[in-house]
Write an enzyme that holds these catalytic residues in place. Structure first.
Site, PDB file in Angstrom:
ATOM      1  N   ARG A   1     -15.308   6.884  14.492  1.00  0.00           N
ATOM      2  CA  ARG A   1     -14.088   7.674  14.339  1.00  0.00           C
ATOM      3  C   ARG A   1     -14.450   9.155  14.259  1.00  0.00           C
ATOM      4  NH1 ARG A   1     -11.712  10.095  10.193  1.00  0.00           N
ATOM      5  NH2 ARG A   1     -12.794   9.051   8.481  1.00  0.00           N
TER       6      ARG A   1
ATOM      7  N   HIS B   1     -20.686   8.508   6.742  1.00  0.00           N
ATOM      8  CA  HIS B   1     -20.374   9.943   6.805  1.00  0.00           C
ATOM      9  C   HIS B   1     -21.661  10.718   6.578  1.00  0.00           C
ATOM     10  CE1 HIS B   1     -18.705  13.864   5.874  1.00  0.00           C
ATOM     11  NE2 HIS B   1     -17.517  13.445   6.243  1.00  0.00           N
TER      12      HIS B   1
ATOM     13  N   ASP C   1      -8.490  -5.261   0.285  1.00  0.00           N
ATOM     14  CA  ASP C   1      -7.456  -6.254  -0.020  1.00  0.00           C
ATOM     15  C   ASP C   1      -6.655  -6.619   1.228  1.00  0.00           C
ATOM     16  OD1 ASP C   1      -6.451  -4.861  -3.286  1.00  0.00           O
ATOM     17  OD2 ASP C   1      -8.382  -5.456  -2.469  1.00  0.00           O
TER      18      ASP C   1
ATOM     19  N   SER D   1      -8.421  10.140  11.220  1.00  0.00           N
ATOM     20  CA  SER D   1      -7.921   9.079  10.340  1.00  0.00           C
ATOM     21  C   SER D   1      -6.552   9.425   9.774  1.00  0.00           C
ATOM     22  CB  SER D   1      -8.900   8.837   9.188  1.00  0.00           C
ATOM     23  OG  SER D   1      -8.336   7.927   8.282  1.00  0.00           O
ATOM     24  N   LEU D   2      -6.397  10.678   9.295  1.00  0.00           N
ATOM     25  CA  LEU D   2      -5.094  11.078   8.769  1.00  0.00           C
ATOM     26  C   LEU D   2      -4.045  10.936   9.874  1.00  0.00           C
ATOM     27  CD1 LEU D   2      -5.930  14.218   6.568  1.00  0.00           C
ATOM     28  CD2 LEU D   2      -5.355  11.919   5.811  1.00  0.00           C
TER      29      LEU D   2
ATOM     30  N   ARG E   1     -19.926  11.657  14.173  1.00  0.00           N
ATOM     31  CA  ARG E   1     -20.511  11.302  12.877  1.00  0.00           C
ATOM     32  C   ARG E   1     -21.662  10.313  12.961  1.00  0.00           C
ATOM     33  NH1 ARG E   1     -15.294  10.992   8.860  1.00  0.00           N
ATOM     34  NH2 ARG E   1     -14.859  13.235   8.916  1.00  0.00           N
TER      35      ARG E   1
ATOM     36  N   LEU F   1     -17.846  12.556  -1.443  1.00  0.00           N
ATOM     37  CA  LEU F   1     -17.758  13.155  -0.118  1.00  0.00           C
ATOM     38  C   LEU F   1     -17.814  14.681  -0.121  1.00  0.00           C
ATOM     39  CD1 LEU F   1     -16.994  12.712   2.942  1.00  0.00           C
ATOM     40  CD2 LEU F   1     -14.634  13.037   2.221  1.00  0.00           C
TER      41      LEU F   1
ATOM     42  N   ALA G   1      -0.315   5.889   5.150  1.00  0.00           N
ATOM     43  CA  ALA G   1       0.248   4.965   6.131  1.00  0.00           C
ATOM     44  C   ALA G   1       1.417   4.216   5.516  1.00  0.00           C
ATOM     45  CB  ALA G   1      -0.820   3.982   6.612  1.00  0.00           C
ATOM     46  N   GLY G   2       1.229   3.738   4.295  1.00  0.00           N
ATOM     47  CA  GLY G   2       2.268   2.963   3.628  1.00  0.00           C
ATOM     48  C   GLY G   2       3.542   3.751   3.409  1.00  0.00           C
TER      49      GLY G   2
ATOM     50  N   PHE H   1     -13.921  20.780  14.299  1.00  0.00           N
ATOM     51  CA  PHE H   1     -14.330  19.556  13.624  1.00  0.00           C
ATOM     52  C   PHE H   1     -15.228  18.765  14.551  1.00  0.00           C
ATOM     53  CE2 PHE H   1     -12.988  19.003   9.448  1.00  0.00           C
ATOM     54  CZ  PHE H   1     -13.050  17.668   9.063  1.00  0.00           C
TER      55      PHE H   1
ATOM     56  N   HIS I   1     -18.430   5.313   4.446  1.00  0.00           N
ATOM     57  CA  HIS I   1     -17.236   6.134   4.278  1.00  0.00           C
ATOM     58  C   HIS I   1     -15.962   5.489   4.799  1.00  0.00           C
ATOM     59  CE1 HIS I   1     -14.857   9.739   4.044  1.00  0.00           C
ATOM     60  NE2 HIS I   1     -14.677   9.800   5.341  1.00  0.00           N
TER      61      HIS I   1
ATOM     62  N   GLY J   1      -0.281   4.535   0.207  1.00  0.00           N
ATOM     63  CA  GLY J   1      -0.961   5.747   0.661  1.00  0.00           C
ATOM     64  C   GLY J   1      -0.207   6.370   1.814  1.00  0.00           C
TER      65      GLY J   1
ATOM     66  N   GLN K   1     -18.463   3.277   9.361  1.00  0.00           N
ATOM     67  CA  GLN K   1     -18.905   4.664   9.507  1.00  0.00           C
ATOM     68  C   GLN K   1     -19.657   5.171   8.288  1.00  0.00           C
ATOM     69  OE1 GLN K   1     -16.158   8.299   9.704  1.00  0.00           O
ATOM     70  NE2 GLN K   1     -16.978   8.174  11.760  1.00  0.00           N
TER      71      GLN K   1
ATOM     72  N   GLY L   1       0.840  -1.204   0.000  1.00  0.00           N
ATOM     73  CA  GLY L   1       0.000   0.000   0.000  1.00  0.00           C
ATOM     74  C   GLY L   1       0.867   1.242   0.000  1.00  0.00           C
TER      75      GLY L   1
ATOM     76  N   THR M   1     -16.827  17.450   2.663  1.00  0.00           N
ATOM     77  CA  THR M   1     -16.116  17.425   3.928  1.00  0.00           C
ATOM     78  C   THR M   1     -16.901  17.928   5.140  1.00  0.00           C
ATOM     79  OG1 THR M   1     -14.165  18.198   5.129  1.00  0.00           O
ATOM     80  CG2 THR M   1     -15.067  19.677   3.481  1.00  0.00           C
ATOM     81  N   GLU M   2     -16.571  17.321   6.264  1.00  0.00           N
ATOM     82  CA  GLU M   2     -17.105  17.780   7.552  1.00  0.00           C
ATOM     83  C   GLU M   2     -16.639  19.207   7.804  1.00  0.00           C
ATOM     84  OE1 GLU M   2     -17.626  14.900  10.650  1.00  0.00           O
ATOM     85  OE2 GLU M   2     -15.994  15.865  11.737  1.00  0.00           O
TER      86      GLU M   2
END
Lengths: 321, 558, 293
Positions: free
Chosen positions: B372, B229, B208, B377-378, B273, B239, B14-15, B114, B337, B12, B227, B10, B241-242
């Site tokens: 969450r 959203h 995956d 999440s980020l 949420r 999406l 995290a990867g 937020f 979401h 992204g 979740q 992955g 955004t919040e």
């Protein structure tokens, strides 16, 4: 809504593999996008249609392709906006980059150019414990280039890349601006020095294709122009491009309109005129196309000069501050 | 046979974070991703990233409490403490890497409000925060020169005697299957949004990583916690955004009333949420919606603010809904979401399988518990991406590479060949996927019932049967996306089953899991995580208690 | 009636353009009042050095036309584009407009943002109208195959040129060609770049662009290429010999200005239109119309 699409396909595994056009007739919702149509084809008609797509909302940059000859993001392009009842909508892979299969191109060319411009922030000295202080204005100024999702639309339609693959290209140059314009980057001068060279900022032909096709309003050409301005300001004023801009400006200041004879002379210097300009000039003279040797100034040119003077005064003031 | 000390699946946030951190620790690391790293779904995160900057007098324990309350007390408090304590340092680190965060008048990092947080501690870049951080992380990846197997699809993990020794992956460009040996594998493959239809998620988000870990014997945790959203576009599920609500937008029903007054009088539109989504769905179910939606109203917001801080959603409104949010309210509805659940890991990213780690949305530490908070999440991807990279690097220090038995590659080659060569079935992969998505949306939505979920189980079972027979049209080797979709569908069906089975198991309502047959939260019996493990006899369900440190569960009101 | 802005090149490097444009306008009773005191637009080059300065010079021109209460007519794609872009910036930001006006105050000028700028090409299609154009045809160009070459600045960027509201502008050259009786030779590069801005900086690339477009059109059997931009003309015509040399092929494609094409159809004398002044001989084209002197 009934639509017909003509897709330029390519199967690399076919015998005598050659690109060919294939037409599809579909019935779609009014709000359907080109991507919706392609996915429908892939899911219901021909599962071998290869294309890249992911987010469906113009943020991942996967689905850049040419629709009716112009680079777009398929997910953001509404069918009704590109439909013309007289012929099918044409869909082809993005330009410049070699085709792997159908609408999938090899983007190595694109990524290699981005890698050439040292695409990471280079700060200097010890990192502060907290954040670097930077004005919101300076961060907002970078918002347009940060919007770049690396989709390749600009590269696809660049008129210079079409004739010269060595040109570093609009995406890499816009990305370069992301650093040159970042107050935290300490390598402005070094970056501009590299960008100032062949195949860099001065090789853009200002055709505005990249501005026109960019789906995220990055306006790469405008960023290239800003880089040119910065390069000249930083002292990189020896390139032909810089001297050309300088010469042009001085001529307008002097006469109010362009003196075409003086322009190359001032750009190159009378002793350094490129030799191949001579036959062009001679041909023009032979046909009676030579501009007058003594170029007339426009009436009331002094009013124009006053404006230039005011700008020069301001520049001096700004430097003193 | 290619080999690495650490292999990250992955590319992204995290990867890449894991890869960079393992590289910094001095080991040979590579990232393998089925798309180019910048195409990863991290780019779709819009609103921001949370952190308590203690230097500025914010208290990370406040952030921790907001997170724990937001999770409906299902989050493991030791993990939340780690994430919130390290958040401040990570934000500064991101800024140093070059992220163009919004600034206040003094040139310092600015914040916005937020959902679910009593204090504004969400750092942001307009409404493209995920994309902005992802691009900078990619810049750092280029700087570190970590190798990337770009457009390689991982088909299975190689696990021998409870230890992960590598992976098998398909090079999408030429259709070749390869074994890649590794001393440690970090799964950062993201969520599973496409199991539901519609979803805010990109088409590549197909569970995956979760399925790979599950198939390798690692338990998945809290899979029932999905979740919805509150603000997604009707139809496409794109999406919004919040951050819009963070900047002051209202939620209105068909009478033009701010209905959140009824459900969360204190935090209103910025409640957690799950609370907002349930409120919206209730309004819609009671006939107070318009065409299955409620309205998000930004018309009273300063136009300059929208241009500067919400420009992407302004464009999304125009491009995908034909609405200018500065002029009229936009219809939205709850949309699938994110999944709070995932591969069970400890606070170092370690799963139960030796040499196998996980981070990001595919992992469940758990920091998000039953719900969450936006912008956590980020943060999760950065903190635990970094930690998994570091712990994997440490793990491999004195480890020897093992060469997997060639039977694994043989078996996988056979499996794929069978799939490709299957005779023409009338059924299609896309049809199975759509039916799965509709079933999950209908029976595993905002409100759940035993009846509904049982229907889900039986539908999924039928779909799995169809999957064993379905054929694909493209029989080629080069860029065969038909094959990829079929493999992804396998992962999705597996993940879907874990969701519905876990949901049936948790006989209470907590966080995003609202079980109408068990409508109350039951701390006595259910202050536990639900685990689901793949065994030869089928999925095995069990539980493990939630880790409580400083915060005793209370009634959750906004 | 229009405030006429001829631009620098129409009386410099392309001296055949000015008289032919004026003559065509007379035919259509397009009254022109020349903006003699107006400066060069900057052509995008001056803007590289200082965009604000460029916008100020153009605002001055706009203010002069505004005081005359006349729309501006251009005969050069580059003038059209540069002016349109400047006008867009000036009219979309009142603060910016005020700032620019401070530089004009000394001269007693103030731009209020109402000037419109239109190329002769658009004026013919939108204001004069095709039926009037057709009524002036004395020598229909039937049998001629003409390729259109727009020039970047009259087709991009589309918002500055109001192309969304006036989509017919994108095919206006084809419209005129057809109205005059000739056949349009459509080709991929018709809205691409001629390479002129690169001439002094990277001649090889500039000439490659000339070679690409002129060869493509020649291969399609066109008799000539028509362009509404004299800068494009300078490159496509003046550097065509260099393009032939670089691409190692004979191109020999006549490049003509829009007013010259119109003038030919109106029955004008080719010499009056300056068709003998081109680098690439227009004789083959004139032969085809039986006009070669």
């Amino acid at each position: 809504m009934d639509t017909s699409l003509a897709i330029k396909r390519f199967d690399p595994e076919a015998e005598n593999a050659k690109p060919y056009w294939q037409e599809f007739s579909l019935n779609l919702e009014q709000s359907a996008t080109v991507l919706d149509a392609l996915i429908m084809i892939r899911e219901e008609i021909d599962g071998s249609l290869a294309l890249r797509c992911s987010c469906r909302s113009a943020i991942c940059g996967s689905c850049a392709m040419r629709v009716n000859g112009k680079a777009v993001l398929a997910c953001k392009t509404r069918i009704e906006n590109v439909s013309d009842n007289s012929r099918p909508i044409s869909i082809e892979p993005a330009g410049i980059m070699p085709v792997i299969k159908d609408l999938v191109v090899d983007m190595d060319l694109f990524w290699n150019k981005v890698k050439e411009i040292t695409p990471w922030l280079e700060t200097e000295g010890v990192e502060p414990k907290e954040e670097y202080i930077a004005s919101n204005e300076s961060m907002v100024n970078l918002a347009s280039v940060m919007n770049c999702i690396m989709c390749g639309a600009c590269v696809s339609d660049c008129t210079v890349l079409e004739v010269d693959p060595a040109f570093i290209g609009p995406a890499a140059l816009a990305k370069a601006y992301r650093f040159v314009g970042d107050p935290r980057d300490s390598k402005n001068k070094e970056r501009l020095e590299v960008l100032d060279q062949y195949s860099g900022i001065w090789d853009c032909t200002r055709c505005m294709e990249c501005v026109e096709v960019c789906p995220k309003d990055v306006a790469p050409m405008d960023r290239i122009m800003e880089l040119r301005e910065k390069a000249i300001q930083t002292g990189f004023n020896k390139t032909t491009g810089a001297k050309h801009a300088e010469a042009f400006t001085k001529i307008i200041e002097h006469s109010g309109s362009l003196d075409e004879l003086k322009l190359p002379i001032k750009t190159f210097g009378i002793l350094n005129m490129p030799l191949n300009m001579l036959p062009v000039g001679l041909r023009a003279a032979a046909k009676g196309k030579m501009p007058p040797v003594i170029h007339p100034s426009i009436p009331e040119v002094e009013k124009v000069k006053r404006i230039f003077d005011k700008f020069e005064e301001e520049e001096i003031e700004n430097q003193e501050e | 046979m290619p080999e690495h000390d650490v292999l990250v699946i992955g590319g992204g946030l995290a990867g890449m974070r894991a890869g960079i951190s393992a590289h910094k620790a001095g080991v040979d690391v590579a990232i393998i991703s089925k798309v180019h790293p910048v195409r990863s779904h991290s780019n779709a995160a819009q609103g921001g990233i949370n952190a308590a900057l203690t230097i500025r007098g914010d208290d990370w324990t406040d952030h921790a409490f907001d997170t724990i309350k937001g999770s409906d007390y299902l989050a493991d408090q030791n993990a939340v403490e780690v994430m919130c304590r390290e958040a401040g340092g990570e934000i500064i680190s991101l800024e140093h890497m070059g992220v163009i965060f919004n600034r206040d008048e003094e040139g310092r990092l600015g914040t916005r409000s937020f959902g679910g947080q009593r204090k504004a501690r969400t750092f942001f870049v307009a409404d493209i925060t995920g994309q902005a951080i992802l691009q900078v992380m990619y810049e750092q990846l280029l700087k570190s020169q970590v190798a990337v197997y770009e457009e390689w699809f991982v088909t299975s993990l190689i696990v021998d005697d409870g230890e992960c020794n590598g992976i098998i992956a398909l090079d999408i460009r030429n259709g070749q299957l390869h074994v890649i040996k590794a001393k440690a594998v970090i799964l950062c493959g993201g969520g599973l949004g496409r199991v539901f239809e519609p979803s805010t998620n990109a088409l590549i988000v197909t569970g995956d990583a979760m399925a790979l870990a599950y198939q390798a014997g690692a338990p998945l945790m809290d899979m029932e916690m999905v979740q919805y959203h509150p603000t997604t576009l009707k139809g496409s599920g794109v999406l919004i955004t919040e951050g819009a609500r963070g900047e002051g937008a209202y939620l209105l029903n068909k009478n033009g009333d701010r209905f959140m007054e009824k459900y969360a009088p204190s935090m209103m539109e910025l409640a957690s949420r799950d609370v907002v989504s349930r409120s919206e769905q209730t309004e819609i179910n009671e006939g107070m919606g318009i065409d299955g939606c409620v309205l998000l109203d930004c018309t009273h917001l300063d136009k300059k603010l929208i241009t500067e801080r919400l420009s992407q959603i302004h464009e999304i409104g125009i491009d995908f809904a034909g609405i200018d949010i500065t002029k009229e309210p936009i219809p939205i509805k709850p949309g699938m979401h994110y999944i709070m659940g995932g591969i069970k890991t400890d606070i170092h990213g370690q799963t139960s399988v030796t040499g196998l780690y996980a981070a990001g949305e595919c992992a469940c530490v758990s920091v998000h518990g039953g719900n969450r908070l936006g912008a956590n999440s980020l943060l999760d991807t950065i903190v635990f991406g970094k930690r998994s990279g570091e712990s994997a690097a440490e793990h491999v220090l004195n480890k020897k590479l093992k060469t997997p038995h060639k039977k694994y590659l043989q078996q996988e080659t056979e499996r794929l060949k069978l799939l490709v060569n299957r005779q023409d079935s009338k059924d299609r992969v896309s049809a199975i996927r759509r039916d799965m998505g509709i079933t999950m949306d209908e029976h595993l939505g905002v409100f759940r019932t035993t009846d509904g979920m049982n229907k889900g189980v039986s539908n999924l079972s039928k779909l799995q049967q169809r999957y064993t027979q379905v054929s694909i049209q493209d029989k080629g080797k080069i860029f065969n996306t038909d094959l990829i979709f079929a493999l992804e569908l396998g992962f999705m069906l597996e993940s879907a089953e874990t969701i519905v089975k876990s949901a049936l198991h948790r006989k209470e309502s907590r966080g995003a899991h609202y079980y109408l047959d068990h409508p109350n939260r039951d701390d006595t019996n259910w202050l536990k995580h639900v685990l689901i493990t793949k065994t030869a006899e089928g999925p095995k369900l069990s539980t493990v208690p939630v880790v409580i440190t400083d915060w005793q569960p209370e009634e959750r009101k906004y | 009636m229009y405030a006429f802005f001829p631009g620098c090149v129409s009386r410099g490097g392309c001296p055949e353009l000015y008289p032919s444009a004026v003559s065509v306008c007379q035919r259509f009773n397009i009254e022109l009042v020349e903006l003699t005191g107006a400066s060069c637009t900057g052509a995008g080059v001056l803007q590289e050095k200082n965009q604000l300065l460029g916008d100020t010079l153009n605002a001055r021109t706009f203010a002069m036309a505004e005081d005359m209460d006349l729309p501006i007519m251009t005969i050069c794609s580059t003038c059209q584009g540069v002016m349109s872009q400047a006008n867009k910036r000036l009219t979309s930001d009142p603060e910016y407009l005020s700032k620019v006006n401070t530089y004009l105050a000394e001269e007693g000028l103030e731009y209020r943002g109402t000037t419109t700028i239109k190329h002769l090409l658009w004026i013919l299609v939108e204001d004069v109208g095709l039926s009037t154009v057709k009524s002036q045809i004395k020598r229909p160009l039937n049998g001629l195959r003409i390729a259109p070459f727009y020039g970047c600045y009259i087709v991009r960027p589309s918002d500055a040129l109001d192309l969304q509201d006036n989509p017919e502008r994108e095919t206006s050259l084809e419209t005129i060609i057809t109205a005059l009786g000739a056949e349009v030779v459509d080709f991929e590069g018709k809205a691409r770049c001629c390479g002129f801005p690169l001439l002094t900086i990277n001649e090889k690339n500039s000439v490659s662009m000339v070679a690409k477009h002129t060869s493509e059109v020649k291969d399609l059997g066109a008799d000539a290429m028509v362009t509404p931009c004299p800068l494009c003309h300078l490159n496509l015509d003046g550097y065509q010999p260099a393009a032939s040399q670089q691409s190692e092929s004979d191109i020999d494609l006549p490049i003509i200005h829009l007013p010259q094409l119109l003038g030919l159809a109106m029955g004008e004398d080719p010499k009056e239109l300056g068709l003998q002044k081109h680098i690439v001989s227009t004789k083959p084209l004139l032969d085809k119309i039986n006009l070669a002197a």
